[in-house]
Every structure is written in structure tokens, then in C-alpha cells.
Design a protein around this motif. Structure first.
Motif, PDB file in Angstrom:
ATOM      1  N   GLU A 164      81.520 -14.834  97.777  1.00  0.00           N
ATOM      2  CA  GLU A 164      80.713 -14.023  97.446  1.00  0.00           C
ATOM      3  C   GLU A 164      79.997 -14.358  96.170  1.00  0.00           C
ATOM      4  N   ILE A 165      80.612 -14.794  95.382  1.00  0.00           N
ATOM      5  CA  ILE A 165      80.097 -15.334  94.086  1.00  0.00           C
ATOM      6  C   ILE A 165      79.083 -16.337  94.049  1.00  0.00           C
ATOM      7  N   ALA A 166      79.447 -17.393  94.690  1.00  0.00           N
ATOM      8  CA  ALA A 166      78.534 -18.549  94.899  1.00  0.00           C
ATOM      9  C   ALA A 166      77.433 -18.206  95.664  1.00  0.00           C
ATOM     10  N   ALA A 167      77.295 -17.083  96.706  1.00  0.00           N
ATOM     11  CA  ALA A 167      76.261 -16.546  97.552  1.00  0.00           C
ATOM     12  C   ALA A 167      75.508 -15.809  96.562  1.00  0.00           C
ATOM     13  N   ALA A 168      75.935 -14.927  95.813  1.00  0.00           N
ATOM     14  CA  ALA A 168      75.058 -14.341  94.720  1.00  0.00           C
ATOM     15  C   ALA A 168      74.236 -15.357  93.734  1.00  0.00           C
ATOM     16  N   ILE A 169      75.077 -16.086  93.298  1.00  0.00           N
ATOM     17  CA  ILE A 169      74.282 -17.147  92.229  1.00  0.00           C
ATOM     18  C   ILE A 169      73.505 -17.993  93.021  1.00  0.00           C
ATOM     19  N   ASN A 170      73.462 -18.260  94.304  1.00  0.00           N
ATOM     20  CA  ASN A 170      72.389 -19.114  95.000  1.00  0.00           C
ATOM     21  C   ASN A 170      71.195 -18.261  95.332  1.00  0.00           C
ATOM     22  N   ALA A 171      71.569 -17.152  95.660  1.00  0.00           N
ATOM     23  CA  ALA A 171      70.135 -16.196  95.879  1.00  0.00           C
ATOM     24  C   ALA A 171      69.551 -15.858  94.541  1.00  0.00           C
ATOM     25  N   ASP A 172      70.064 -15.594  93.528  1.00  0.00           N
ATOM     26  CA  ASP A 172      69.309 -15.522  92.215  1.00  0.00           C
ATOM     27  C   ASP A 172      68.719 -16.730  91.726  1.00  0.00           C
ATOM     28  N   PHE A 173      69.018 -17.986  92.144  1.00  0.00           N
ATOM     29  CA  PHE A 173      68.540 -19.185  91.678  1.00  0.00           C
ATOM     30  C   PHE A 173      67.390 -19.521  92.614  1.00  0.00           C
ATOM     31  N   GLY A 174      67.469 -19.183  93.874  1.00  0.00           N
ATOM     32  CA  GLY A 174      66.739 -19.850  94.876  1.00  0.00           C
ATOM     33  C   GLY A 174      67.521 -20.899  95.665  1.00  0.00           C
ATOM     34  N   CYS A 175      68.132 -21.688  94.935  1.00  0.00           N
ATOM     35  CA  CYS A 175      69.007 -22.673  95.489  1.00  0.00           C
ATOM     36  C   CYS A 175      69.817 -23.189  94.368  1.00  0.00           C
ATOM     37  N   ARG A 176      71.028 -22.790  94.715  1.00  0.00           N
ATOM     38  CA  ARG A 176      72.289 -23.355  93.680  1.00  0.00           C
ATOM     39  C   ARG A 176      73.261 -23.771  94.370  1.00  0.00           C
ATOM     40  N   PRO A 177      73.609 -25.074  94.876  1.00  0.00           N
ATOM     41  CA  PRO A 177      74.676 -25.643  95.816  1.00  0.00           C
ATOM     42  C   PRO A 177      75.812 -24.843  95.133  1.00  0.00           C
ATOM     43  N   CYS A 178      76.767 -24.528  96.424  1.00  0.00           N
ATOM     44  CA  CYS A 178      77.868 -23.720  96.229  1.00  0.00           C
ATOM     45  C   CYS A 178      79.021 -25.003  95.570  1.00  0.00           C
ATOM     46  N   GLU A 179      78.769 -26.032  95.976  1.00  0.00           N
ATOM     47  CA  GLU A 179      79.664 -27.057  95.284  1.00  0.00           C
ATOM     48  C   GLU A 179      79.298 -27.033  93.831  1.00  0.00           C
ATOM     49  N   GLU A 180      78.219 -26.851  93.270  1.00  0.00           N
ATOM     50  CA  GLU A 180      78.003 -27.052  91.863  1.00  0.00           C
ATOM     51  C   GLU A 180      78.620 -25.573  91.026  1.00  0.00           C
ATOM     52  N   THR A 181      78.519 -24.399  92.056  1.00  0.00           N
ATOM     53  CA  THR A 181      79.114 -23.178  91.270  1.00  0.00           C
ATOM     54  C   THR A 181      80.617 -23.384  91.377  1.00  0.00           C
ATOM     55  N   ASP A 182      81.411 -23.919  92.482  1.00  0.00           N
ATOM     56  CA  ASP A 182      82.674 -24.218  92.568  1.00  0.00           C
ATOM     57  C   ASP A 182      83.272 -25.072  91.343  1.00  0.00           C
ATOM     58  N   LEU A 183      82.500 -26.234  91.377  1.00  0.00           N
ATOM     59  CA  LEU A 183      82.818 -27.165  90.305  1.00  0.00           C
ATOM     60  C   LEU A 183      82.676 -26.795  88.932  1.00  0.00           C
ATOM     61  N   LEU A 184      81.499 -26.124  88.378  1.00  0.00           N
ATOM     62  CA  LEU A 184      80.997 -26.091  87.377  1.00  0.00           C
ATOM     63  C   LEU A 184      81.240 -24.274  86.748  1.00  0.00           C
ATOM     64  N   GLU A 185      81.659 -23.602  87.608  1.00  0.00           N
ATOM     65  CA  GLU A 185      82.054 -22.025  87.220  1.00  0.00           C
ATOM     66  C   GLU A 185      83.456 -21.753  87.573  1.00  0.00           C
ATOM     67  N   VAL A 186      83.629 -22.065  88.921  1.00  0.00           N
ATOM     68  CA  VAL A 186      84.929 -21.100  89.516  1.00  0.00           C
ATOM     69  C   VAL A 186      86.163 -21.977  89.072  1.00  0.00           C
ATOM     70  N   PHE A 187      85.985 -23.319  89.198  1.00  0.00           N
ATOM     71  CA  PHE A 187      87.031 -24.153  88.570  1.00  0.00           C
ATOM     72  C   PHE A 187      87.425 -23.965  87.283  1.00  0.00           C
ATOM     73  N   PRO A 188      86.591 -24.273  86.177  1.00  0.00           N
ATOM     74  CA  PRO A 188      86.807 -23.899  84.948  1.00  0.00           C
ATOM     75  C   PRO A 188      87.059 -22.556  84.496  1.00  0.00           C
ATOM     76  N   SER A 189      86.774 -21.574  85.015  1.00  0.00           N
ATOM     77  CA  SER A 189      87.055 -20.184  85.175  1.00  0.00           C
ATOM     78  C   SER A 189      88.360 -19.889  85.363  1.00  0.00           C
ATOM     79  N   LEU A 190      89.072 -20.400  86.450  1.00  0.00           N
ATOM     80  CA  LEU A 190      90.482 -20.453  87.007  1.00  0.00           C
ATOM     81  C   LEU A 190      91.235 -21.404  86.062  1.00  0.00           C
ATOM     82  N   SER A 191      90.765 -22.395  85.743  1.00  0.00           N
ATOM     83  CA  SER A 191      91.579 -23.314  84.718  1.00  0.00           C
ATOM     84  C   SER A 191      91.799 -22.668  83.537  1.00  0.00           C
ATOM     85  N   ALA A 192      91.056 -21.885  82.961  1.00  0.00           N
ATOM     86  CA  ALA A 192      91.096 -21.396  81.705  1.00  0.00           C
ATOM     87  C   ALA A 192      91.967 -20.269  81.701  1.00  0.00           C
TER      88      ALA A 192
END
Length: 471
Positions: free
Chosen positions: A48-76
Motif C-alpha cells: 500500500e505504501i509503495a502504491a501510494a507513493i507511486n501515485a503521488d509521483f506519477g511514476c515511482r518504481p516500487c523497487e526503489e521504494t522498497d530499497l530506499l525507503e522500506v528497507f532502511p526504515s525496517l533496518s533502523a
């Protein structure tokens, strides 16, 4: 609570202050529960998070959201869960020699209620990252999300209300007026991530209440290709740092300093590497769009104005600009001058000026002549050159022989210096930012302090002379 006025914000802040006062020093199980709640929020709603960010940007690949946002968030979060109990423990020691046998300790104490202002470019990680540190330190938190990512901001508010107790974390949405009111609240600490221009306003607002602030700003972060660099590797890693999220990253390389003889070589290598990283770019859904129309047109103007003033552009792809989709062609700019806007403003997009130098000293002098950046990247194998650059430049953080990755190190503080920000967080550094490290002096039952009481006689003067010589 989408459009609260200032009175509402003050009421909510006071509500959190009240509950914090009833539990001013949460124990580790309480803090760990809150961190695990945040972990569940991110991991369970990843799609849901990746889909919402993609919709806001117009195109934000879910791979980048996972790598650059979800992974560092969970790691922290997981880093804080592993180490937070230790961070909480008082640090004890002996008092200075003259005061023995007294003891000292530093006792971490939550500040109270922390405010966090989140930007649009990485709306998940730049909300969760400071939230992790604030919760680990035992605080209650209010978060102002960006109005430029309305779908994600609304989703994050709903998820937070669903997962957290109402008196633990409060997410606020609203326009720029709400952001201004939020920044003016008398928080116990305020963290802002965003532009230097807005940072001035935030700090001015916080000053009215002497609210301590951490400012994570930006600036023009240079990438230096040294004379001993692995050249092809350097070009690839610079492009990775520049083209992920279409350059909309506060620590993206803003320009490249490279040996003059290597400019043509850089252009050729960059075109080949871009084609490999983003094949068929015109139809590649793994290349992000620019987040807003305003930002897209600002970038296009920066590029076009530089070209009209004499700069040369080298497109890295056959992709034509598509304003209706906010897709901007990644472009190198050559023969720029310092009086051009593109060399004065933080770019924050897929445009990359190349600045040639004749000696490494010239490159260092160029960096020194400009405001301190948030990040600096150096590609070099010779240790003497590395030491030379590190000793003679200032930057919020440095990555050697790569880009971006210093931000992902939990044992390194992340922050700016001078115009690129103040203070830092991440890991234990963030725990300390959101704690008052309370100093405690513990006097021993048997001590000699009475020897220094008035009236001041001969014995006092003799002891004082000893202290002055040996203190």
C-alpha cells in the motif's frame, strides 16, 4: 485531522505533554513495543505504501521504494531494538581527581514531545527514520507530513492512528499554513528535513520558544573523481546516486569535479552506463518521474537557461521530455559557469554538470569556495589524496568510492554542517539527539569539601595552590 488550525495543534501538543508527564521515563519494554508497532506498520502495509507513493509521483518504481525507503526504515527499527536497552543505561564513572571519592553519571532522559516535519522526496523513510530515534529515546511524537505527497500522507496518518495509541504518535496533514503553525509550536525538539530556504523559516519560528532544532537541509553535494580513481566504477556509482528517484535526493551528487582530460571519456561512459541501467528509458517504469509540475518546470528552466547562457547539454538517453508525465531526460551539462542558476541552486533532479580541474588542489579549492554541502563523494585509491580531500573540505557526510551509502550506516550520525544543516541523528546519535543526557554528580559520604569552606585561612590557601598547580 486534515486541516487543524493553530489552536488545535496547541491542544494536541498539550495533550501529549500531559500523558508524557504521567510517564516521563518509559521503560524498555514500552519503548520496544512502540518500535515493534512501527515495524508492523511498515512491513504489513509495504505494498500500500509503495502504491501510494507511486501515485503521488506519477511514476515511482516500487523497487526503489522498497530499497530506499522500506528497507532502511525496517533496518533502523531493528537496529534500535537490538541496541536501545543499552543506550538507555546510565553511563557511570569517577569524578575528577580533586573531587574523589565522588562519582558521576550521565543519565539519558526523554525530552518530552518531539516534532518532525517530513519532506516529499522520501516521505516514508524521512518520517520513520527520526520517529525510530525519538521513540527509542522515550518521547511522544507529532509528525507533519508533506502536502506534496497527499495520498501517502493520508495513508500514513490512517495507518499510524490504526497501529499506535492516540497518545503515542500523532500525524498531522495540511497545507503550508499548517506547516508554519506546526513549526511554531513549543516542542521539546523539532527536526526538519527540507530545503535550506525553508530551513531559515523553520529555525526562525522555533526561536520564538527557544525550541532546539535539528535541520537536515541540502546544498550542492560534489562528486570528485580523483587522479587515482577507478574511472568506469566512478561514473557508474555517480550515475546510480544521481538517477535513483530521478535525482530527487538531498544527498544526490549535484555536480562532478573531474580531470579535464577525462570529460569526453565521462560523457561516453555515462551514456553507455545509462543505457545499461535503464534500457529503453522511454518505456522504462523503473525510472522515476518528477514529483510535481512546479519542480519539473523548475528543472527544465535550470537546464534550458544554462544552455541559453552557453552551456552544452549531453542527453544520456533518447528519451524526449514528457511534461504531461513529468518525465525529464537525464542530462549532463558541460561548460557551465558559476554565475548560472544551475551552479548556484541545489538541482534536485537528473541534471549533472561536469566541472573540469587541472590539479586536485584546484578541485579542493572549488569545494572550499562554496557553502558546505550535505554530502561529498570522492573516488580515489591513493590514500594521500583521500587524506588531502578529507582534511581540507567540510561536508555533512562523506562516502568514499561510492555514493549515498553513508546515510544507511546506523553507527554513523547523519546531518549537515553550516548551510547544509545542524545536528544529526540515526542510531545512537539519534537517541542522543532526542534525549537530555542529564549529568549527575554523586557526592561520597566521606569527602574533603569542608576543607574549602570559608573562612579562608592558611590551610585553604595551601590546598588551593595544590589545586592550581595540578588541577
Amino acid at each position: 485531522m486534515n486541516q487543524p488550525d493553530r489552536l488545535d495543534l496547541n491542544v494536541e501538543l498539550q495533550r501529549l505533554r500531559t500523558v508524557q508527564a504521567h510517564d516521563p521515563l518509559p521503560d524498555w519494554p514500552t519503548r520496544a513495543r512502540r518500535l515493534r508497532t512501527l515495524e508492523a506498520l511498515v512491513s504489513q502495509h509495504r505494498a500500500e505504501i509503495a502504491a501510494a507513493i507511486n501515485a503521488d509521483f506519477g511514476c515511482r518504481p516500487c523497487e526503489e521504494t522498497d530499497l530506499l525507503e522500506v528497507f532502511p526504515s525496517l533496518s533502523a527499527i531493528r537496529h534500535a531494538l537490538r541496541h536501545g536497552r543499552r543506550w538507555m543505561k546510565p553511563r557511570r564513572g569517577m569524578a575528577s581527581l580533586a573531587f574523589l571519592p565522588a562519582g558521576i553519571e550521565v543519565r539519558p532522559q526523554p525530552l518530552g514531545v518531539v516534532g518532525i516535519i517530513v519532506p516529499w522526496n522520501y516521505p516514508l523513510f524521512l518520517a520513520v527514520g527520526p520517529l525510530v530515534d525519538a521513540l527509542a529515546a522515550g518521547n511522544r511524537v507529532m509528525i507533519k507530513m508533506s502536502e506534496y505527497t497527499p495520498r501517502f500522507s493520508q495513508l500514513f496518518a490512517e495507518l499510524t492512528a490504526r497501529h499506535f495509541q492516540a497518545d503515542e504518535v500523532l500525524v498531522v496533514n495540511g497545507d503550508a499554513a499548517v506547516a508554519q503553525a506546526f513549526a511554531a509550536l513549543p516542542f521539546d525538539h523539532l527536526l526538519f528535513t527540507g530545503s535550506t530556504a525553508v530551513g531559515h523559516h523553520v529555525m526562525r519560528s522555533a526561536a520564538a520558544h527557544l525550541t532546539p532544532v535539528t535541520l537536515e537541509l541540502g546544498g550542492k553535494s560534489p562528486a570528485i573523481i580523483g587522479p587515482g580513481a577507478r574511472f568506469e566504477h566512478a561514473v557508474e556509482r555517480i550515475l546510480i546516486g544521481k538517477l535513483i528517484n530521478a535525482g530527487q535526493t538531498c544527498i544526490a551528487p549535484d555536480y562532478v569535479l573531474l580531470p579535464r582530460a577525462d570529460v569526453t571519456r565521462f560523457v561516453a561512459a555515462a551514456k553507455a552506463i545509462t543505457a545499461r541501467l535503464y534500457p529503453d528509458l522511454a518505456n522504462n517504469r523503473q525510472y522515476a518521474s518528477i514529483a510535481t509540475d512546479r519542480h519539473y518546470h523548475r528543472l527544465a528552466d535550470l537546464r534550458d537557461n544554462a544552455v541559453n547562457a552557453g552551456a552544452r547539454s549531453e542527453k544520456l538517453s533518447d528519451l524526449a521530455d514528457r511534461p504531461e508525465q513529468r518525465m525529464l531526460t537525464p542530462t549532463l551539462l558541460l561548460d557551465t559557469r558559476d554565475d548560472m542558476s544551475i551552479m548556484q541552486e541545489e538541482i534536485f533532479g537528473p541534471l549533472l554538470p561536469l566541472v573540469p580541474y587541472d590539479t586536485l588542489d584546484q578541485a579542493i579549492d572549488y569545494v572550499k569556495a562554496h557553502p558546505h554541502p550535505l554530502a561529498l563523494y570522492l573516488f580515489e585509491q591513493e590514500q594521500a589524496h583521500i587524506d588531502q580531500v578529507l582534511a581540507h573540505t567540510h561536508a555533512g557526510g562523506v562516502t568514499l568510492n561510492d555514493t549515498i551509502y553513508h546515510i544507511a550506516q546506523h553507527r554513523l550520525p547523519f546531518g549537515g554542517v553550516g548551510p547544509s544543516g545542524m545536528g544529526g541523528y540515526h542510531g545512537e546519535a539519534g537517541f542522543r539527539t532526542f534525549s537530555h543526557m542529564k549529568p549527575v554528580f554523586r557526592q561520597a559520604r566521606l569527602n574533603g569539601v569542608r576543607l574549602f569552606n570559608p573562612p579562608y585561612g592558611k590551610r585553604f590557601r595551601q590546598l588551593l595552590e595544590i589545586l592550581l598547580r595540578r588541577g
